[in-house]
Design a protein around this motif. Structure first.
Motif, PDB file in Angstrom:
ATOM      1  N   GLN A 142     -32.644  31.692 -39.560  1.00 57.36           N
ATOM      2  CA  GLN A 142     -32.248  30.494 -40.305  1.00 57.36           C
ATOM      3  C   GLN A 142     -30.866  30.639 -40.937  1.00 57.36           C
ATOM      4  N   GLY A 143     -30.220  31.779 -40.682  1.00 58.28           N
ATOM      5  CA  GLY A 143     -28.827  31.919 -41.100  1.00 58.28           C
ATOM      6  C   GLY A 143     -28.600  32.753 -42.345  1.00 58.28           C
ATOM      7  N   TYR A 144     -29.644  33.292 -42.939  1.00 59.51           N
ATOM      8  CA  TYR A 144     -29.458  34.127 -44.123  1.00 59.51           C
ATOM      9  C   TYR A 144     -29.005  35.528 -43.712  1.00 59.51           C
ATOM     10  N   GLU A 145     -28.144  36.121 -44.541  1.00 56.99           N
ATOM     11  CA  GLU A 145     -27.741  37.510 -44.307  1.00 56.99           C
ATOM     12  C   GLU A 145     -28.844  38.419 -44.838  1.00 56.99           C
ATOM     13  N   ILE A 146     -29.312  39.316 -43.996  1.00 51.90           N
ATOM     14  CA  ILE A 146     -30.465  40.147 -44.346  1.00 51.90           C
ATOM     15  C   ILE A 146     -30.064  41.623 -44.401  1.00 51.90           C
ATOM     16  N   ILE A 147     -30.512  42.297 -45.464  1.00 53.89           N
ATOM     17  CA  ILE A 147     -30.422  43.753 -45.537  1.00 53.89           C
ATOM     18  C   ILE A 147     -31.841  44.288 -45.712  1.00 53.89           C
ATOM     19  N   VAL A 148     -32.225  45.208 -44.846  1.00 46.48           N
ATOM     20  CA  VAL A 148     -33.576  45.775 -44.906  1.00 46.48           C
ATOM     21  C   VAL A 148     -33.508  47.180 -45.491  1.00 46.48           C
ATOM     22  N   TYR A 149     -34.196  47.364 -46.611  1.00 48.45           N
ATOM     23  CA  TYR A 149     -34.348  48.700 -47.192  1.00 48.45           C
ATOM     24  C   TYR A 149     -35.656  49.277 -46.679  1.00 48.45           C
ATOM     25  N   CYS A 150     -35.555  50.278 -45.806  1.00 50.14           N
ATOM     26  CA  CYS A 150     -36.727  50.890 -45.188  1.00 50.14           C
ATOM     27  C   CYS A 150     -36.620  52.407 -45.375  1.00 50.14           C
ATOM     28  N   PRO A 151     -37.133  52.926 -46.491  1.00 52.02           N
ATOM     29  CA  PRO A 151     -36.901  54.341 -46.833  1.00 52.02           C
ATOM     30  C   PRO A 151     -37.779  55.332 -46.081  1.00 52.02           C
ATOM     31  N   MET A 152     -38.810  54.840 -45.380  1.00 51.34           N
ATOM     32  CA  MET A 152     -39.751  55.745 -44.720  1.00 51.34           C
ATOM     33  C   MET A 152     -39.510  55.767 -43.219  1.00 51.34           C
ATOM     34  N   GLN A 153     -39.513  56.958 -42.651  1.00 52.99           N
ATOM     35  CA  GLN A 153     -39.231  57.119 -41.227  1.00 52.99           C
ATOM     36  C   GLN A 153     -40.430  56.774 -40.349  1.00 52.99           C
ATOM     37  N   LYS A 154     -41.630  57.109 -40.809  1.00 53.03           N
ATOM     38  CA  LYS A 154     -42.831  56.914 -40.004  1.00 53.03           C
ATOM     39  C   LYS A 154     -43.482  55.585 -40.361  1.00 53.03           C
ATOM     40  N   LEU A 155     -43.506  54.652 -39.401  1.00 46.93           N
ATOM     41  CA  LEU A 155     -44.078  53.330 -39.609  1.00 46.93           C
ATOM     42  C   LEU A 155     -45.277  53.130 -38.691  1.00 46.93           C
ATOM     43  N   LYS A 156     -46.195  52.256 -39.103  1.00 46.09           N
ATOM     44  CA  LYS A 156     -47.292  51.893 -38.204  1.00 46.09           C
ATOM     45  C   LYS A 156     -46.723  51.263 -36.944  1.00 46.09           C
ATOM     46  N   GLU A 157     -47.470  51.327 -35.869  1.00 47.08           N
ATOM     47  CA  GLU A 157     -46.967  50.915 -34.554  1.00 47.08           C
ATOM     48  C   GLU A 157     -46.415  49.493 -34.564  1.00 47.08           C
ATOM     49  N   LEU A 158     -47.174  48.556 -35.091  1.00 45.92           N
ATOM     50  CA  LEU A 158     -46.737  47.158 -35.081  1.00 45.92           C
ATOM     51  C   LEU A 158     -45.533  46.954 -35.993  1.00 45.92           C
ATOM     52  N   THR A 159     -45.554  47.601 -37.152  1.00 44.31           N
ATOM     53  CA  THR A 159     -44.419  47.510 -38.082  1.00 44.31           C
ATOM     54  C   THR A 159     -43.170  48.111 -37.441  1.00 44.31           C
ATOM     55  N   ASN A 160     -43.327  49.210 -36.739  1.00 41.62           N
ATOM     56  CA  ASN A 160     -42.205  49.860 -36.065  1.00 41.62           C
ATOM     57  C   ASN A 160     -41.612  48.968 -34.968  1.00 41.62           C
ATOM     58  N   ALA A 161     -42.491  48.257 -34.253  1.00 47.05           N
ATOM     59  CA  ALA A 161     -42.006  47.344 -33.192  1.00 47.05           C
ATOM     60  C   ALA A 161     -41.136  46.244 -33.786  1.00 47.05           C
ATOM     61  N   HIS A 162     -41.585  45.667 -34.908  1.00 43.63           N
ATOM     62  CA  HIS A 162     -40.787  44.620 -35.562  1.00 43.63           C
ATOM     63  C   HIS A 162     -39.468  45.189 -36.085  1.00 43.63           C
ATOM     64  N   SER A 163     -39.513  46.432 -36.551  1.00 42.56           N
ATOM     65  CA  SER A 163     -38.294  47.081 -37.035  1.00 42.56           C
ATOM     66  C   SER A 163     -37.271  47.233 -35.905  1.00 42.56           C
ATOM     67  N   LYS A 164     -37.744  47.699 -34.771  1.00 37.60           N
ATOM     68  CA  LYS A 164     -36.834  47.885 -33.627  1.00 37.60           C
ATOM     69  C   LYS A 164     -36.224  46.565 -33.179  1.00 37.60           C
ATOM     70  N   TYR A 165     -37.050  45.532 -33.117  1.00 40.48           N
ATOM     71  CA  TYR A 165     -36.534  44.237 -32.659  1.00 40.48           C
ATOM     72  C   TYR A 165     -35.499  43.682 -33.631  1.00 40.48           C
ATOM     73  N   LEU A 166     -35.776  43.831 -34.925  1.00 41.92           N
ATOM     74  CA  LEU A 166     -34.843  43.309 -35.925  1.00 41.92           C
ATOM     75  C   LEU A 166     -33.512  44.053 -35.860  1.00 41.92           C
ATOM     76  N   GLN A 167     -33.588  45.346 -35.637  1.00 40.42           N
ATOM     77  CA  GLN A 167     -32.344  46.117 -35.499  1.00 40.42           C
ATOM     78  C   GLN A 167     -31.582  45.693 -34.247  1.00 40.42           C
ATOM     79  N   SER A 168     -32.294  45.326 -33.185  1.00 40.08           N
ATOM     80  CA  SER A 168     -31.625  44.870 -31.959  1.00 40.08           C
ATOM     81  C   SER A 168     -30.873  43.567 -32.175  1.00 40.08           C
ATOM     82  N   LEU A 169     -31.292  42.820 -33.217  1.00 38.85           N
ATOM     83  CA  LEU A 169     -30.610  41.566 -33.546  1.00 38.85           C
ATOM     84  C   LEU A 169     -29.367  41.798 -34.402  1.00 38.85           C
ATOM     85  N   GLY A 170     -29.131  43.051 -34.761  1.00 38.82           N
ATOM     86  CA  GLY A 170     -27.944  43.378 -35.553  1.00 38.82           C
ATOM     87  C   GLY A 170     -28.174  43.340 -37.047  1.00 38.82           C
TER      88      GLY A 170
END
Length: 367
Positions: free
Chosen positions: A78-106
């Motif tokens: 929707q056009g908002y600038e997003i910063i994700v604070y994610c301090p933990m390296q080990k994520l649940k599988e589904l959470t990790n998938a969303h993390s990877k996709y969001l990073q692929s979006l820049g």
């Protein structure tokens, strides 16, 4: 919103059992996450100040973090600038998938809290319901720093660091301005110690089947939340055009003392608002004139009183069997122990509140 859902209050264990029934029935976890996060996103967008452009997302390792990441994705689109604070390296599988996709979006991901300070708004998805261990170390330090910024914060389900059942602060907790409680109200929302961290709150109904709720909580749960709908459903009592006061409820209140006359007045005014036909109020004789001034339509019964201005006993000529309901306690003090014992022997609906409950705590024969 199904107002029926508003009344249910669950523990963390009960919420897990209800969700498990949904998943066993065939609802994919990923689909439910998309649905819940979509509902929350729409609520957030409606509440956003138009001047907000930069949003910080606090992401934990579990599905609460996954919800936050889906919300982050939708706000990014929707056009908002997003910063994700994610301090933990080990994520649940589904959470990790969303993390990877969001990073692929820049979208910018950080594991240091400092860059998030420049955001206009924060969305807390570090921990959801079920957290039991204390938050310590670098994460506790980060949460305390976040709270010191005095930013506007939305929390998903519960502010991170709140115990779901007791409302206790587990070391430290996010101090939210508004909390979106997911599915069913958690017990923490009824606990005083949690309220200053929860801020304002609303229930996000994601269509849990009523059958799944009652399968775990039963048809008549031990704890139910009083809602505006349930509290006013029968107020005022319906009146027939040919009725009169003795046909529309006969209620006795046993309340008040010389020191706490206000409690008697407020209880009487509340009872009057129900539309009850006949209202009788037993109070110490010395405060009877005060009650007459505030409730002229009620029958005020002056009772013998002690030297300290509390009810000593009910008048001998009062017939408790004629009342259809009796309420006792507000402003009574804990002196009139024998009165509570007498009331409990009456065969009608009884409401004990305030000092009447304190009296019960002190009477072994009643306990």
């Amino acid at each position: 919103m199904n107002n029926t859902k508003e009344k249910f209050v669950v523990t963390a264990a009960q919420m897990r059992q209800i969700e498990e029934r949904i998943f066993v029935a065939g609802m994919p976890v990923a689909a439910l996450m998309e649905k819940v996060a979509g509902l929350v996103t729409r609520k957030i967008v409606k509440l956003l100040n138009p001047n907000i452009s930069k949003i910080g997302i606090l992401v934990g390792p579990g599905h609460n973090g996954g919800d936050a990441l889906v919300i982050a994705r939708e706000l990014h689109f929707q056009g908002y600038e997003i910063i994700v604070y994610c301090p933990m390296q080990k994520l649940k599988e589904l959470t990790n998938a969303h993390s990877k996709y969001l990073q692929s979006l820049g979208v910018n991901f950080v594991d240091n809290i400092s860059p998030v300070k420049n955001c206009d708004l924060l969305i807390d998805g570090l921990f959801g319901f079920g957290l039991e261990r204390e938050i310590t170390g670098y994460l506790a330090k980060a949460i305390n720093e976040i709270n010191s910024w005095k930013k506007h914060i939305f929390s998903i389900d519960l502010p991170s660091g709140i115990h779901t059942d007791t409302g206790a602060i587990l070391g430290t907790a996010i101090s939210a301005n508004h909390t979106f409680c997911l599915g069913l109200w958690k017990q923490a929302f009824l606990q005083d110690q949690a309220l200053e961290y929860i801020g304002t709150s609303e229930l996000i109904d994601f269509d849990i089947p009523l059958a799944d709720i009652t399968a775990i909580l039963g048809e008549f749960p031990t704890i139910e939340r009083i809602t505006k709908t349930s509290a006013t459903a029968n107020f005022p009592l319906p009146l027939s055009p040919i009725t009169y006061k003795y046909k529309n409820g006969n209620l006795l209140l046993i309340v008040g003392s010389h020191r706490y006359s206000g409690a008697a007045i407020l209880t009487g005014l509340g009872a009057r608002a129900t539309g009850v036909g006949m209202l009788s109020i037993a109070v110490p004789k010395s405060i009877k004139p005060i009650l007459n001034n505030h409730l002229p339509e009620a029958l005020i019964i002056g009772c013998p009183e002690t030297e300290t201005g509390t009810i000593k006993q009910l008048p001998e000529d009062i017939d408790l069997s004629k009342f259809e309901a009796i309420a006792c306690g507000p402003g009574l003090t804990t002196e009139p122990k024998s009165i509570v014992e007498v009331i409990l022997s009456v065969n009608c609906p009884i409401v004990l509140d305030a000092d009447a409950l304190n009296i019960c705590d002190n009477l072994e024969k009643i306990i």
